[in-house]
Motif scaffolding. Structure first.
Motif, PDB file in Angstrom:
ATOM      1  N   ASP A   1      -2.082   6.910  -4.577  1.00  6.07           N
ATOM      2  CA  ASP A   1      -1.914   6.275  -5.955  1.00  6.07           C
ATOM      3  C   ASP A   1      -1.803   4.559  -5.989  1.00  6.07           C
ATOM      4  OD1 ASP A   1      -2.095   9.002  -6.807  1.00  6.07           O
ATOM      5  OD2 ASP A   1       0.119   9.308  -6.620  1.00  6.07           O
ATOM      6  N   GLY A   2      -2.710   4.054  -5.099  1.00  2.72           N
ATOM      7  CA  GLY A   2      -2.546   2.536  -5.216  1.00  2.72           C
ATOM      8  C   GLY A   2      -1.307   1.970  -4.248  1.00  2.72           C
TER       9      GLY A   2
ATOM     10  N   PHE B   1       4.643   0.232  -1.186  1.00  5.34           N
ATOM     11  CA  PHE B   1       4.272  -1.134  -1.696  1.00  5.34           C
ATOM     12  C   PHE B   1       2.996  -1.088  -2.586  1.00  5.34           C
ATOM     13  CE2 PHE B   1       6.570  -1.651   2.452  1.00  5.34           C
ATOM     14  CZ  PHE B   1       7.416  -2.595   2.192  1.00  5.34           C
ATOM     15  N   ASP B   2       3.280  -1.744  -3.831  1.00  6.65           N
ATOM     16  CA  ASP B   2       2.189  -1.784  -4.666  1.00  6.65           C
ATOM     17  C   ASP B   2       0.859  -2.303  -3.940  1.00  6.65           C
ATOM     18  OD1 ASP B   2       1.101  -1.470  -7.584  1.00  6.65           O
ATOM     19  OD2 ASP B   2       0.786  -3.338  -6.972  1.00  6.65           O
ATOM     20  N   ALA B   3      -0.144  -2.168  -3.815  1.00 11.84           N
ATOM     21  CA  ALA B   3      -1.241  -2.680  -3.330  1.00 11.84           C
ATOM     22  C   ALA B   3      -1.790  -3.990  -4.029  1.00 11.84           C
ATOM     23  CB  ALA B   3      -2.456  -1.553  -3.051  1.00 11.84           C
ATOM     24  N   GLU B   4      -1.649  -4.009  -5.089  1.00 14.53           N
ATOM     25  CA  GLU B   4      -1.794  -5.096  -5.919  1.00 14.53           C
ATOM     26  C   GLU B   4      -0.810  -6.177  -5.906  1.00 14.53           C
ATOM     27  OE1 GLU B   4      -3.544  -6.410 -10.296  1.00 14.53           O
ATOM     28  OE2 GLU B   4      -3.505  -4.642  -9.714  1.00 14.53           O
ATOM     29  N   SER B   5       0.176  -6.072  -5.992  1.00 17.47           N
ATOM     30  CA  SER B   5       1.444  -6.936  -6.079  1.00 17.47           C
ATOM     31  C   SER B   5       2.157  -7.015  -4.808  1.00 17.47           C
ATOM     32  CB  SER B   5       2.553  -6.633  -7.282  1.00 17.47           C
ATOM     33  OG  SER B   5       3.066  -5.547  -6.928  1.00 17.47           O
ATOM     34  N   GLY B   6       2.089  -6.080  -4.169  1.00 24.60           N
ATOM     35  CA  GLY B   6       2.958  -6.065  -2.532  1.00 24.60           C
ATOM     36  C   GLY B   6       4.323  -5.620  -3.113  1.00 24.60           C
ATOM     37  N   TYR B   7       4.839  -5.321  -4.135  1.00 23.86           N
ATOM     38  CA  TYR B   7       6.095  -5.182  -4.367  1.00 23.86           C
ATOM     39  C   TYR B   7       6.567  -3.660  -3.864  1.00 23.86           C
ATOM     40  CZ  TYR B   7      10.594  -4.749  -6.833  1.00 23.86           C
ATOM     41  OH  TYR B   7      11.930  -4.737  -7.181  1.00 23.86           O
ATOM     42  N   CYS B   8       7.930  -3.442  -3.547  1.00 20.99           N
ATOM     43  CA  CYS B   8       8.232  -2.249  -3.293  1.00 20.99           C
ATOM     44  C   CYS B   8       9.479  -1.786  -4.315  1.00 20.99           C
ATOM     45  CB  CYS B   8       8.787  -2.187  -1.797  1.00 20.99           C
ATOM     46  SG  CYS B   8       9.473  -0.428  -1.203  1.00 20.99           S
ATOM     47  N   ASP B   9       9.609  -0.616  -4.806  1.00 21.88           N
ATOM     48  CA  ASP B   9      10.805  -0.343  -5.728  1.00 21.88           C
ATOM     49  C   ASP B   9      11.215   0.735  -5.231  1.00 21.88           C
ATOM     50  OD1 ASP B   9       8.951   1.767  -6.495  1.00 21.88           O
ATOM     51  OD2 ASP B   9       8.715   0.917  -8.277  1.00 21.88           O
ATOM     52  N   ASN B  10      11.207   1.199  -3.873  1.00 25.83           N
ATOM     53  CA  ASN B  10      11.733   2.377  -3.434  1.00 25.83           C
ATOM     54  C   ASN B  10      11.973   2.459  -1.874  1.00 25.83           C
ATOM     55  OD1 ASN B  10       9.600   3.689  -1.743  1.00 25.83           O
ATOM     56  ND2 ASN B  10       8.387   3.170  -3.689  1.00 25.83           N
ATOM     57  N   GLY B  11      12.931   3.094  -1.371  1.00 27.93           N
ATOM     58  CA  GLY B  11      13.165   3.320  -0.235  1.00 27.93           C
ATOM     59  C   GLY B  11      13.870   2.243   0.596  1.00 27.93           C
ATOM     60  N   LYS B  12      13.978   2.056   1.896  1.00 27.79           N
ATOM     61  CA  LYS B  12      14.610   0.976   2.459  1.00 27.79           C
ATOM     62  C   LYS B  12      14.302  -0.480   2.246  1.00 27.79           C
ATOM     63  CE  LYS B  12      16.670   4.091   6.068  1.00 27.79           C
ATOM     64  NZ  LYS B  12      17.421   4.159   6.826  1.00 27.79           N
ATOM     65  N   ALA B  13      12.978  -0.386   1.964  1.00 27.59           N
ATOM     66  CA  ALA B  13      12.186  -1.754   1.527  1.00 27.59           C
ATOM     67  C   ALA B  13      12.394  -2.063   0.051  1.00 27.59           C
ATOM     68  CB  ALA B  13      10.957  -1.805   2.273  1.00 27.59           C
ATOM     69  N   ALA B  14      13.098  -1.331  -0.599  1.00 28.42           N
ATOM     70  CA  ALA B  14      13.234  -1.636  -2.137  1.00 28.42           C
ATOM     71  C   ALA B  14      13.406  -3.156  -2.430  1.00 28.42           C
ATOM     72  CB  ALA B  14      14.304  -0.639  -2.689  1.00 28.42           C
ATOM     73  N   GLY B  15      12.734  -3.539  -3.498  1.00 30.74           N
ATOM     74  CA  GLY B  15      13.437  -4.829  -3.829  1.00 30.74           C
ATOM     75  C   GLY B  15      12.484  -6.028  -3.257  1.00 30.74           C
TER      76      GLY B  15
ATOM     77  N   SER C   1     -12.987  -2.865  14.279  1.00 30.29           N
ATOM     78  CA  SER C   1     -12.010  -2.571  13.408  1.00 30.29           C
ATOM     79  C   SER C   1     -11.724  -0.942  13.179  1.00 30.29           C
ATOM     80  CB  SER C   1     -11.973  -3.184  12.127  1.00 30.29           C
ATOM     81  OG  SER C   1     -11.082  -2.645  11.182  1.00 30.29           O
ATOM     82  N   SER C   2     -10.305  -0.707  13.168  1.00 29.29           N
ATOM     83  CA  SER C   2     -10.127   0.682  12.741  1.00 29.29           C
ATOM     84  C   SER C   2      -9.749   0.932  11.189  1.00 29.29           C
ATOM     85  CB  SER C   2      -8.733   0.972  13.508  1.00 29.29           C
ATOM     86  OG  SER C   2      -9.004   0.951  14.734  1.00 29.29           O
ATOM     87  N   THR C   3     -10.706   1.440  10.666  1.00 22.75           N
ATOM     88  CA  THR C   3     -10.694   1.721   9.187  1.00 22.75           C
ATOM     89  C   THR C   3     -10.989   2.922   8.633  1.00 22.75           C
ATOM     90  OG1 THR C   3     -13.075   1.031   9.031  1.00 22.75           O
ATOM     91  CG2 THR C   3     -11.484  -0.728   8.854  1.00 22.75           C
ATOM     92  N   SER C   4      -9.876   3.897   9.007  1.00 27.97           N
ATOM     93  CA  SER C   4      -9.961   5.338   8.907  1.00 27.97           C
ATOM     94  C   SER C   4      -9.554   5.542   7.213  1.00 27.97           C
ATOM     95  CB  SER C   4      -9.146   6.153   9.630  1.00 27.97           C
ATOM     96  OG  SER C   4      -7.864   6.162   8.666  1.00 27.97           O
ATOM     97  N   HIS C   5     -10.241   6.727   6.721  1.00 27.88           N
ATOM     98  CA  HIS C   5     -10.043   6.849   5.338  1.00 27.88           C
ATOM     99  C   HIS C   5      -8.819   7.875   5.164  1.00 27.88           C
ATOM    100  CE1 HIS C   5     -13.557   5.000   4.022  1.00 27.88           C
ATOM    101  NE2 HIS C   5     -13.913   5.253   5.257  1.00 27.88           N
ATOM    102  N   LEU C   6      -7.659   7.631   6.048  1.00 30.11           N
ATOM    103  CA  LEU C   6      -6.352   8.143   5.993  1.00 30.11           C
ATOM    104  C   LEU C   6      -5.781   8.527   4.542  1.00 30.11           C
ATOM    105  CD1 LEU C   6      -4.004   9.717   7.584  1.00 30.11           C
ATOM    106  CD2 LEU C   6      -2.967   7.537   7.689  1.00 30.11           C
ATOM    107  N   GLN C   7      -5.516   9.788   4.154  1.00 31.93           N
ATOM    108  CA  GLN C   7      -5.097   9.946   2.952  1.00 31.93           C
ATOM    109  C   GLN C   7      -3.807  11.171   2.913  1.00 31.93           C
ATOM    110  OE1 GLN C   7      -7.991  11.250   0.304  1.00 31.93           O
ATOM    111  NE2 GLN C   7      -9.324   9.692   0.442  1.00 31.93           N
ATOM    112  N   LEU C   8      -2.889  10.678   2.025  1.00 35.74           N
ATOM    113  CA  LEU C   8      -1.883  11.638   2.128  1.00 35.74           C
ATOM    114  C   LEU C   8      -1.699  12.702   0.717  1.00 35.74           C
ATOM    115  CD1 LEU C   8       0.958   9.157   3.319  1.00 35.74           C
ATOM    116  CD2 LEU C   8      -0.365  11.152   4.653  1.00 35.74           C
TER     117      LEU C   8
END
Length: 135
Positions: free
Chosen positions: A65-66, A77-91, A128-135
């Motif tokens: 979901d981006g 981490f938001d792919a556009e802004s790089g910001y994280c609002d959850n988990g251990k990296a929140a903020g 380069s490794s560029t798999s299309h890993l999806q969760l």
């Protein structure tokens, strides 16, 4: 000076395109390109919670979901802004790398970095490794 990195077609819709740069101090760092709805973003390839934790371990960063997902703790981490609002990296926010996109080509424009090769630090310029890993 702008250096050609890849084509926008090389960046998977979900996952990442991995390449290596050299910092001004001579150290090597990995960078990931991720596709956005209206372009491409570039981030240094490490989680803000643990800087030795790579987001792309050589087979594409996990995304949902981006958002780029840290494979160790699940921070997203938001792919556009790089910001994280959850988990251990929140903020925290991923370290952005300056790029530009012109006519479907992606250029490194960050004056503090020099393109070395596609793929990770230990790939010695291999593909380069560029798999299309999806969760």
């Amino acid at each position: 000076m702008a250096t050609l990195i890849a084509s926008t077609d090389d960046v998977p819709e979900s996952g990442s395109y991995l390449f290596t740069v050299e910092e001004t101090d001579g150290s090597l760092e990995e960078v990931i390109l991720v596709a956005l709805a209206d372009g491409v973003s570039a981030w240094k390839n490490f989680c803000q919670h643990e800087t030795d934790q790579r987001l792309d371990r050589g087979n594409g960063a996990a995304m949902r979901d981006g958002e780029i997902i840290c494979p160790k703790h699940g921070s997203m981490f938001d792919a556009e802004s790089g910001y994280c609002d959850n988990g251990k990296a929140a903020g925290s926010t991923l370290v952005e790398v300056e790029i530009s996109v012109r006519h479907g080509q992606i250029y490194l424009t960050d004056d503090d970095l020099e393109f070395r090769h596609e793929g990770g630090i230990d790939d010695d310029g291999g593909p380069s490794s560029t798999s299309h890993l999806q969760l």
